[in-house]
Design a protein around this motif. Structure first.
Motif, PDB file in Angstrom:
ATOM      1  N   ALA A  45       0.832  -1.208   0.000  1.00 55.45           N
ATOM      2  CA  ALA A  45       0.000   0.000   0.000  1.00 55.45           C
ATOM      3  C   ALA A  45       0.866   1.257   0.000  1.00 55.45           C
ATOM      4  O   ALA A  45       0.562   2.233  -0.698  1.00 55.45           O
ATOM      5  N   VAL A  46       1.952   1.248   0.759  1.00 56.62           N
ATOM      6  CA  VAL A  46       2.868   2.391   0.790  1.00 56.62           C
ATOM      7  C   VAL A  46       3.531   2.564  -0.581  1.00 56.62           C
ATOM      8  O   VAL A  46       3.629   3.686  -1.104  1.00 56.62           O
ATOM      9  N   ALA A  47       3.958   1.463  -1.186  1.00 58.33           N
ATOM     10  CA  ALA A  47       4.595   1.536  -2.514  1.00 58.33           C
ATOM     11  C   ALA A  47       3.616   2.085  -3.550  1.00 58.33           C
ATOM     12  O   ALA A  47       3.982   2.926  -4.384  1.00 58.33           O
ATOM     13  N   ALA A  48       2.366   1.639  -3.496  1.00 57.54           N
ATOM     14  CA  ALA A  48       1.354   2.129  -4.437  1.00 57.54           C
ATOM     15  C   ALA A  48       1.077   3.601  -4.217  1.00 57.54           C
ATOM     16  O   ALA A  48       0.931   4.372  -5.178  1.00 57.54           O
ATOM     17  N   ALA A  49       1.053   4.045  -2.963  1.00 48.47           N
ATOM     18  CA  ALA A  49       0.823   5.468  -2.668  1.00 48.47           C
ATOM     19  C   ALA A  49       2.000   6.311  -3.147  1.00 48.47           C
ATOM     20  O   ALA A  49       1.808   7.395  -3.707  1.00 48.47           O
ATOM     21  N   ASP A  50       3.223   5.824  -2.943  1.00 48.63           N
ATOM     22  CA  ASP A  50       4.420   6.537  -3.426  1.00 48.63           C
ATOM     23  C   ASP A  50       4.400   6.652  -4.950  1.00 48.63           C
ATOM     24  O   ASP A  50       4.708   7.710  -5.508  1.00 48.63           O
TER      25      ASP A  50
END
Length: 90
Positions: free
Chosen positions: A79-84
């Motif tokens: 989720a963090v990678a997708a948000a970044d």
């Protein structure tokens, strides 16, 4: 010399909780009910009282905290990678 067997507990039975009528008191089975799935939550760390605010991100699933892989952490990382990635797009 032989060891004597352990002795049972002696004395008065448990007293009733304070404020209860003075009658025999015996413990009763209790049932704790909760959410059956594991929950993983992330809170804003820069706030004064982060746990008083709603979670910034939450994941609830069966065995989400199963060791050693802890699937909830993998889902959070994705989720963090997708948000970044989304933030990097113009």
């Amino acid at each position: 010399m032989t060891a004597s067997p352990p002795q049972g507990r002696r004395g008065n039975p448990a007293s009733p909780p304070q404020g209860m009528p003075n009658r025999p008191y015996s413990p009763t089975p209790q049932l704790e009910v909760g959410f059956p799935d594991d929950s993983f939550a992330v809170y804003e760390g820069r706030a004064d009282h982060p746990l008083d605010a709603p979670a910034a991100w939450r994941y609830v699933a069966p065995d989400a905290l199963r060791s050693p892989s802890v699937p909830a952490v993998d889902v959070f990382r994705k989720a963090v990678a997708a948000a970044d990635k989304a933030a990097a797009k113009p």
